[in-house]
Design an enzyme around this catalytic site. Structure first.
Site, mmCIF file in Angstrom:
data_model
loop_
_atom_site.group_PDB
_atom_site.id
_atom_site.type_symbol
_atom_site.label_atom_id
_atom_site.label_comp_id
_atom_site.label_asym_id
_atom_site.label_seq_id
_atom_site.Cartn_x
_atom_site.Cartn_y
_atom_site.Cartn_z
ATOM 1 N N CYS A 30 -3.966 1.303 7.749
ATOM 2 C CA CYS A 30 -2.794 0.876 7.002
ATOM 3 C C CYS A 30 -2.562 -0.632 7.111
ATOM 4 C CB CYS A 30 -1.607 1.641 7.567
ATOM 5 S SG CYS A 30 -0.174 1.469 6.589
ATOM 6 N N CYS B 276 3.213 -5.041 16.595
ATOM 7 C CA CYS B 276 2.575 -4.017 17.444
ATOM 8 C C CYS B 276 1.079 -4.318 17.525
ATOM 9 C CB CYS B 276 2.806 -2.617 16.877
ATOM 10 S SG CYS B 276 4.549 -2.178 16.780
ATOM 11 N N CYS C 8 -1.589 -2.374 15.330
ATOM 12 C CA CYS C 8 -1.263 -2.146 13.925
ATOM 13 C C CYS C 8 -1.802 -3.266 13.035
ATOM 14 C CB CYS C 8 0.254 -2.040 13.773
ATOM 15 S SG CYS C 8 0.755 -1.753 12.074
ATOM 16 N N CYS D 273 3.326 8.252 1.440
ATOM 17 C CA CYS D 273 3.677 7.326 2.523
ATOM 18 C C CYS D 273 3.960 5.973 1.885
ATOM 19 C CB CYS D 273 2.507 7.236 3.504
ATOM 20 S SG CYS D 273 2.753 6.048 4.823
ATOM 21 N N GLU E 51 0.842 -1.207 0.000
ATOM 22 C CA GLU E 51 0.000 0.000 0.000
ATOM 23 C C GLU E 51 0.873 1.251 0.000
ATOM 24 O OE1 GLU E 51 -2.779 -0.002 3.293
ATOM 25 O OE2 GLU E 51 -3.175 -2.125 2.961
ATOM 26 N N CYS F 94 4.891 -7.382 8.220
ATOM 27 C CA CYS F 94 5.810 -6.863 9.227
ATOM 28 C C CYS F 94 5.994 -7.898 10.328
ATOM 29 C CB CYS F 94 5.230 -5.578 9.830
ATOM 30 S SG CYS F 94 6.368 -4.725 10.939
HETATM 31 N N1 SAH Z 1 7.361 0.177 11.477
HETATM 32 C C1 SAH Z 1 7.507 1.590 11.507
HETATM 33 C C2 SAH Z 1 6.796 2.317 10.398
HETATM 34 C C3 SAH Z 1 5.414 1.869 10.002
HETATM 35 S S1 SAH Z 1 4.074 2.280 11.047
HETATM 36 C C4 SAH Z 1 7.122 2.138 12.875
HETATM 37 O O1 SAH Z 1 6.707 1.353 13.708
HETATM 38 O O2 SAH Z 1 7.289 3.323 13.112
HETATM 39 C C5 SAH Z 1 3.888 4.026 10.928
HETATM 40 C C6 SAH Z 1 3.285 4.649 12.163
HETATM 41 O O3 SAH Z 1 1.893 4.306 12.284
HETATM 42 C C7 SAH Z 1 3.938 4.171 13.437
HETATM 43 O O4 SAH Z 1 4.091 5.239 14.336
HETATM 44 C C8 SAH Z 1 2.915 3.191 13.960
HETATM 45 O O5 SAH Z 1 3.087 2.951 15.328
HETATM 46 C C9 SAH Z 1 1.624 3.896 13.602
HETATM 47 N N2 SAH Z 1 0.434 3.049 13.627
HETATM 48 C C10 SAH Z 1 0.298 1.752 13.345
HETATM 49 N N3 SAH Z 1 -0.969 1.335 13.506
HETATM 50 C C11 SAH Z 1 -1.663 2.407 13.891
HETATM 51 C C12 SAH Z 1 -3.021 2.627 14.217
HETATM 52 N N4 SAH Z 1 -3.932 1.638 14.185
HETATM 53 N N5 SAH Z 1 -3.368 3.881 14.563
HETATM 54 C C13 SAH Z 1 -2.475 4.895 14.599
HETATM 55 N N6 SAH Z 1 -1.181 4.738 14.305
HETATM 56 C C14 SAH Z 1 -0.773 3.512 13.964
#
Ligand code: SAH
Length: 346
Positions: free
Chosen positions: A333, A117, A120, A106, A93, A113
Site C-alpha cells: 500500500c 510508521c 509502512c 479499502c 490508491e 501520511c
Molecule cells: N493510518 C491508519 C490507516 C492506514 S494503514 C492506521 O495506521 O491504522 C492500514 C493498516 O495497514 C494499519 O494497520 C497499518 O499499520 C497496516 N500496515 C501498514 N504497512 C503495512 C505493511 N507493510 N504490512 C502490513 N500492514 C501494514
C-alpha cells in the site's frame, strides 16, 4: 471565486445555497439524489431540473471526479487495485476486494501520511495533503462505476491517517450514510487509526456504528515507539485507556491490528505481554503478515503468523489471521502512488 465542491457538501449545506439563490428547498434533495443515488457526473444529466437552473448550478458548483491512472488486477483472486489521479494531479490508491459476503473497498484518506510508521510504504514519501470528503467518497463511487459491482463494506485503511483528517472523514461518513442519498449503514464501515488518542475520545462521543480498528503492532511501549513514532505522543497506556473508554461509550468491540514481523513482535514474551494488555477488553486481534516494502527489510513467515495466533489463543485472546488478498499486485500500500508521483509508472 472558486466553485463549491458539491460532493463534499451535505444536504443542508446545498439547501442553504439553493435558498440563497431563490430556489425551493426540495430542489436540493432532487440534486442530492442525482449525485448520490443516480451518481450523476454532470449537471446536464439532471433532466428533471430546468436548463436554466442547471446553468446556474454549473456557475456555482463543480462535480469533482477521479480518473483511473492505472488498474492492477490480481491473477490469484479478484482483487483490483486502482491508482486514481485527483483533480490537482495528485494520486491515491483504492483496493477492491471480493469476500464471500460481498465486495469491500479499502480507501485512502490523505495523499501521503505524516505518521512515519517504519514498516509502512505510505510514510516514506511523507505527507502532501488531506483528501476532501468528495475525494474519499469518489473512491467508492468511481470503483463501483469502473467495476460494475455494488460495494457492501468499506475500510478506511488505505493511504493516510483518518483521524489526522478528522473533519473531512466525518463529513464523508455522514454523506456516505445519509438516508436521503447513498444510505450505507456505518455498521459496514471500519476505520483504522495508528492511535491519535484525543480523536478517539471525540469519535466515541458520536457513538457511530462503525468498527474502530487500532494499529497496535507491539504491546511493548519502547518497541512500539521505535516502529510507530505516534507512540511517543500517545503511549500504550494512554491508548488502551482511550480504547476502554470508546468501548464503554459506544458498546462496540474494537479490533486491534497487528502486523507480525519476524524478530520484532512475535515472540512468546510478546504474546504474554499482549495478552495481559488486552485481557478483559472487548476486542479482537487481527494478525497481518507484514507486507514487504522495498526500502525496508521487515518480513514475516506464514508459519510465524500462525504460530503467534496460536500463542494468543492459548492465552485466551481472540485472534485471527487476515486473509491475504491480491498478493501478486501488492506493491505494498502506498508504493504505487509514490511511483506515479515520481513519474515511474507506464
Ligand atoms: N493510518 C491508519 C490507516 C492506514 S494503514 C492506521 O495506521 O491504522 C492500514 C493498516 O495497514 C494499519 O494497520 C497499518 O499499520 C497496516 N500496515 C501498514 N504497512 C503495512 C505493511 N507493510 N504490512 C502490513 N500492514 C501494514
Amino acid at each position: 471565486m472558486s466553485k463549491l465542491d458539491i460532493l463534499s457538501m451535505d444536504l443542508s449545506e446545498i439547501e442553504k445555497v439553493l435558498t440563497e439563490i431563490g430556489e425551493k428547498k426540495f430542489r436540493a434533495k432532487q440534486i442530492y439524489q442525482w449525485l448520490h443515488v443516480k451518481r450523476a457526473t454532470d449537471f446536464d444529466q439532471m433532466t428533471d431540473i430546468s436548463v436554466q437552473l442547471r446553468t446556474r448550478l454549473k456557475e456555482i458548483f463543480c462535480i469533482n471526479g477521479l480518473f483511473v491512472r492505472k488498474r492492477l488486477e490480481s491473477s490469484i483472486d479478484n482483487t483490483v487495485k486502482y491508482l486514481y489521479r485527483l483533480s490537482d494531479g495528485n494520486f491515491v490508491e483504492t483496493v477492491l476486494m471480493e469476500y464471500n459476503y460481498g465486495y469491500s473497498v479499502c480507501v485512502s484518506t490523505q495523499v501521503g501520511c505524516k505518521m512515519g510508521c517504519r514498516f509502512c510504504a505510505s510514510a516514506i514519501a511523507g505527507f502532501v495533503r488531506h483528501l476532501d470528503p468528495s475525494e474519499i467518497l469518489l473512491q467508492i463511487y468511481e470503483t463501483e462505476r469502473q467495476s460494475g459491482v455494488k460495494i457492501s463494506s468499506i475500510v478506511l485503511m488505505g493511504i493516510g491517517e483518518p483521524l489526522d483528517n478528522y473533519d473531512n472523514v466525518l463529513k464523508f461518513l455522514s454523506i456516505l450514510s445519509d438516508k436521503n442519498g447513498n444510505d450505507m449503514s456505518l455498521r459496514h464501515v471500519s476505520l483504522s487509526t495508528c492511535g491519535i488518542v484525543p480523536k478517539i475520545y471525540e469519535l466515541a462521543q458520536l457513538q457511530l456504528g462503525l468498527t474502530l480498528c487500532i494499529s497496535l503492532h507491539s504491546p511493548d511501549n519502547e518497541r512500539r515507539s521505535e516502529i510507530m513514532p505516534v507512540n511517543r505522543a500517545y503511549n500504550i497506556p494512554e491508548l488502551i485507556k482511550a480504547c476502554r473508554y470508546y468501548i464503554d461509550k459506544t458498546g462496540r468491540r474494537i479490533t486491534f491490528e497487528y502486523a507480525v514481523i519476524d524478530g520484532v513482535n512475535s515472540s512468546p514474551a510478546d504474546a504474554d505481554k499482549l495478552a495481559s494488555l488486552l485481557r478483559g477488553i472487548n476486542c479482537h486481534v487481527n494478525l497481518i503478515p507484514v507486507n514487504k516494502v522495498r526500502e525496508r527489510n521487515y518480513h514475516s513467515a506464514r508459519s510465524g503468523v500462525a504460530n503467534f495466533a496460536g500463542l494468543l489463543q492459548k492465552r485466551g485472546i481472540n485472534a485471527t489471521v487476515r486473509r491475504t488478498l491480491g498478493s501478486d499486485i501488492e506493491a505494498a500500500c502506498g508504493q504505487l502512488r509514490r511511483d506515479a508521483a515520481a513519474g515511474n509508472i507506464d
